[in-house]
Write a protein that holds these residues in place. Structure first.
Motif, PDB file in Angstrom:
ATOM      1  N   THR A  98       0.846  -1.187   0.000  1.00 49.67           N
ATOM      2  CA  THR A  98       0.000   0.000   0.000  1.00 49.67           C
ATOM      3  C   THR A  98       0.875   1.227   0.000  1.00 49.67           C
ATOM      4  O   THR A  98       2.024   1.198   0.490  1.00 49.67           O
ATOM      5  CB  THR A  98      -0.937   0.031   1.221  1.00 49.67           C
ATOM      6  OG1 THR A  98      -1.888   1.096   1.065  1.00 49.67           O
ATOM      7  CG2 THR A  98      -0.169   0.275   2.515  1.00 49.67           C
ATOM      8  N   LEU A 124       1.140   5.132   1.261  1.00 42.40           N
ATOM      9  CA  LEU A 124       0.623   6.142   2.177  1.00 42.40           C
ATOM     10  C   LEU A 124       1.197   7.491   1.791  1.00 42.40           C
ATOM     11  O   LEU A 124       2.429   7.662   1.738  1.00 42.40           O
ATOM     12  CB  LEU A 124       1.026   5.810   3.625  1.00 42.40           C
ATOM     13  CG  LEU A 124       0.498   4.505   4.218  1.00 42.40           C
ATOM     14  CD1 LEU A 124       1.078   4.307   5.619  1.00 42.40           C
ATOM     15  CD2 LEU A 124      -1.018   4.508   4.275  1.00 42.40           C
ATOM     16  N   ARG A 126      -9.051   9.897  -3.410  1.00 35.43           N
ATOM     17  CA  ARG A 126      -9.859   8.710  -3.690  1.00 35.43           C
ATOM     18  C   ARG A 126     -10.425   8.715  -5.107  1.00 35.43           C
ATOM     19  O   ARG A 126     -10.690   7.651  -5.672  1.00 35.43           O
ATOM     20  CB  ARG A 126     -10.985   8.602  -2.668  1.00 35.43           C
ATOM     21  CG  ARG A 126     -10.475   8.138  -1.312  1.00 35.43           C
ATOM     22  CD  ARG A 126     -11.491   8.297  -0.230  1.00 35.43           C
ATOM     23  NE  ARG A 126     -10.926   7.975   1.079  1.00 35.43           N
ATOM     24  CZ  ARG A 126     -11.387   8.428   2.232  1.00 35.43           C
ATOM     25  NH1 ARG A 126     -12.443   9.238   2.243  1.00 35.43           N
ATOM     26  NH2 ARG A 126     -10.806   8.086   3.356  1.00 35.43           N
ATOM     27  N   ASN A 132      -3.661   5.761   0.463  1.00 34.29           N
ATOM     28  CA  ASN A 132      -4.263   6.262   1.695  1.00 34.29           C
ATOM     29  C   ASN A 132      -3.510   7.476   2.210  1.00 34.29           C
ATOM     30  O   ASN A 132      -2.299   7.629   1.963  1.00 34.29           O
ATOM     31  CB  ASN A 132      -4.254   5.169   2.770  1.00 34.29           C
ATOM     32  CG  ASN A 132      -5.059   3.959   2.355  1.00 34.29           C
ATOM     33  OD1 ASN A 132      -6.269   3.922   2.510  1.00 34.29           O
ATOM     34  ND2 ASN A 132      -4.372   2.952   1.808  1.00 34.29           N
ATOM     35  N   VAL A 150      -5.967  -0.317   6.645  1.00 39.77           N
ATOM     36  CA  VAL A 150      -5.711  -0.525   5.215  1.00 39.77           C
ATOM     37  C   VAL A 150      -6.252  -1.902   4.856  1.00 39.77           C
ATOM     38  O   VAL A 150      -6.009  -2.884   5.575  1.00 39.77           O
ATOM     39  CB  VAL A 150      -4.201  -0.429   4.902  1.00 39.77           C
ATOM     40  CG1 VAL A 150      -3.939  -0.760   3.437  1.00 39.77           C
ATOM     41  CG2 VAL A 150      -3.683   0.974   5.227  1.00 39.77           C
TER      42      VAL A 150
END
Length: 376
Positions: free
Chosen positions: A54, A56, A81, A88, A122
């Motif tokens: 992921t 960040l 988004r 994120n 997450v």
């Protein structure tokens, strides 16, 4: 003195290290080239043996007032988004208040502060971290936007007025009604607006979140701070003492006011009894109060606490019930929430009562707070 850039770099370094420690040695937190000028850093988070990772995007900031969350961070994460569902936003700060953390959670924004308040969720790879750190800002943490806080007697005056008197309000009217300087009132209102505790249309305060305002004020105070009270014993018990108090001379009747559990129990019944807490006005000597009421000094087991009155404003809106003065509900809430033991629970119960029946304690003007008499 450190420059803002150095402070931000240090904050990022400490935040990344804290995240790595939380995830453990089987995870890797790797800084990646930050192509965006909107965010302060980009991190890749990946577990050993897993191809999934992921990203960040990090917002490193010295303070996170609720208004900053709603006006700066929420629009950023909404835009993020729309571009990428798998990226994120992570906010890193020295300290984040409980109100700001709640707003971040509601809007799906991850956060980490250096006191241990962490909320990260997450979906892929699965990461869920929730830890609780400091509830109050450490002395080393930068203040949020304004140096004027909700601590101290002066702030207590303005909080009481904003809670008790229905809006609209003007800063000039609050300045006159509170007796506080206009610059101080303006600075504190700016702080409250940053915390979303008030809302303004131009110069007029149109809405007050008085429930959260009272809670926020209580977090900045301690009812029984060192040297602020004296514990004594009522030989015949607290009920007998309350019956005795109206028989005192007028200077004592006017100068002693009940707060805490017994003030809350006028409206709600969480528990019975407790310590009787009496504010002692500055024109009274505590030793004389002890003598007049026949109280006994004790080292332990006190059932009466004589509190030094921090400000005459605590008696604003007080009521005389059967000849005994009780502080107003808003003052009782503040004292209960900032008190020990079961008192915060009594404060929350009283808050619920006040929410359900606002007409019984809120006023339409700022000039109707004189003590009144109620007979049972």
């Amino acid at each position: 003195m450190e420059s803002p850039l150095i402070r931000e770099a240090l904050l990022l370094e400490q935040g990344i290290q804290a995240l790595s420690d939380l995830l453990g040695p089987e995870w890797h937190v790797t800084p990646r080239p930050n192509k965006s000028k909107v965010f302060d850093a980009a991190l890749e988070v990946k577990a050993d043996g897993d191809s999934a990772f992921t990203q960040l995007l990090v917002e490193a900031t010295q303070a996170v007032p609720p208004r900053f969350v709603m006006e700066r961070l929420v629009p950023k994460v909404q835009l993020l988004r729309e571009v990428n569902h798998y990226t994120n936003l992570l906010v890193i700060a020295p300290w984040i208040s409980s109100q700001a953390r709640e707003l971040l959670r509601q809007n799906g924004i991850a956060y980490l502060d250096l006191t241990g308040n962490v909320g990260i969720r997450v979906s892929r790879p699965a990461i869920i971290i929730h830890t609780v750190g400091a509830e109050k800002a450490p002395r080393s943490a930068p203040r949020e936007t304004s140096r004027t806080t909700l601590a101290g007697p002066k702030a207590g005056r303005l909080v009481r007025l904003l809670a008790e008197v229905r809006p609209p309000h003007r800063a000039t009217d609050l300045h006159v009604a509170s007796g506080l300087s206009f610059p101080y009132v303006s600075r504190l209102l700016d702080t409250l607006e940053d915390q979303l505790l008030i809302r303004r249309n131009g110069r007029i305060i149109t809405d007050v979140d008085w429930v959260q305002l009272l809670r926020a004020r209580a977090q900045e105070t301690s009812l029984l701070s060192h040297g602020s009270y004296r514990g004594v014993l009522a030989p015949n018990g607290v009920p007998a003492l309350l019956q005795q108090m109206p028989q005192l001379s007028m200077q004592y009747v006017d100068g002693l006011s009940v707060t805490g559990s017994y003030a809350a129990q006028r409206f709600v019944q969480v528990a019975v009894g407790g310590q009787l807490m009496l504010y002692v006005a500055p024109w009274l000597d505590a030793n004389d109060v002890v003598d007049e009421l026949g109280l006994l000094p004790v080292a332990d087991g006190a059932d009466v606490l004589l509190l030094n009155e921090p400000d005459a404003f605590v008696r604003t809106g007080a009521e005389f019930v059967d000849g005994v003065q009780y502080v107003a509900p808003s003052q009782a809430v503040l004292d209960c929430l900032a008190g020990p033991g079961r008192m915060p629970a009594e404060g929350e119960a009283l808050l619920d009562f006040m929410e359900q029946r606002p007409k019984e304690w809120r006023r339409a003007t700022q000039n109707s707070g004189k003590p009144r008499s109620v007979q049972h």
